[in-house]
Design an enzyme around this catalytic site. Sequence first.
Site, PDB file in Angstrom:
ATOM      1  N   SER A  88       0.776  -1.217   0.476  1.00  0.00           N
ATOM      2  CA  SER A  88      -0.425   0.008  -0.061  1.00  0.00           C
ATOM      3  C   SER A  88       0.764   1.008   0.140  1.00  0.00           C
ATOM      4  O   SER A  88       1.727   1.746  -0.776  1.00  0.00           O
ATOM      5  CB  SER A  88      -0.647  -0.107   1.467  1.00  0.00           C
ATOM      6  N   MET A  89       0.546   2.238   0.925  1.00  0.00           N
ATOM      7  CA  MET A  89       1.551   3.402   0.891  1.00  0.00           C
ATOM      8  C   MET A  89       2.968   3.022   0.956  1.00  0.00           C
ATOM      9  O   MET A  89       4.033   3.545   0.250  1.00  0.00           O
ATOM     10  CB  MET A  89       1.362   4.260   2.438  1.00  0.00           C
TER      11      MET A  89
END
Length: 245
Positions: A88-89
């Site tokens: 994700s991030m």
Amino acid sequence: MSYLTRHSAPARPALRLVCFPHAGGGASFFRSWPAHLDPSTELLAVQYPGRENRFREPLVPDLATLADAVAEHLRPLPPLPTVLFGHSMGAAVAYETLLRLEAAGDSPVLRLCVSGRAPDTAPGPGDHTDEQLVRTVQELGGTQAAVLDDPDLRELLLPIIRNDYRLIDRYRRSPDAPRLRADLLALTGDRDPQVTVEQARGWAATTDGAFSLHVLAGDHFYLVPAAAEVARLAASVYPSTAGNT
């Protein structure tokens, strides 16, 4: 304090796996992974400031500053074939970190593994109310969803999650970024509400190395129940001459 948390330290490491956690996450997210890896794999996890053992440090306000810092901590490590894995991030932070490592010269990174994120994502709102943050985390699932039901833990975690969401909402991959030299593996859950399979396939355009895509059953946090398979895929380095799959 160091950005790197060591989860395994083999006497004679053959491979280094560096893991980058998701928004609101910490290095402890990967502490169970050594059980799924070859004993010769050195496992490091990036610890962003403002959480876990770095709780008292100020949060980093932008992704470029974060990637600069991680790259600075990785460069002095003893030479070793290396894989970067980000979820994700963390996928965006790992990608930007690798850009910096490759720009600096010979990089030991053989492969970048990006999970749960597309290379190019539409802008986000930048700022979220508490209710919006809680709802978003609950919709995505993962371990934080249950933790946020506790009022005391919610008070501790929400500032971290808010900062990370603001950071990733404001981040955009530069259209002028050079193509990576390292191989690239994209992973995604088949029911991820944030990333379609075709969007994940878009990572192929960011590298001159070999590209492969793996779709696993699950939502945005498919990698929690599939930790053993994801760790194995990340650490199974193949030569660049293998070609795309």
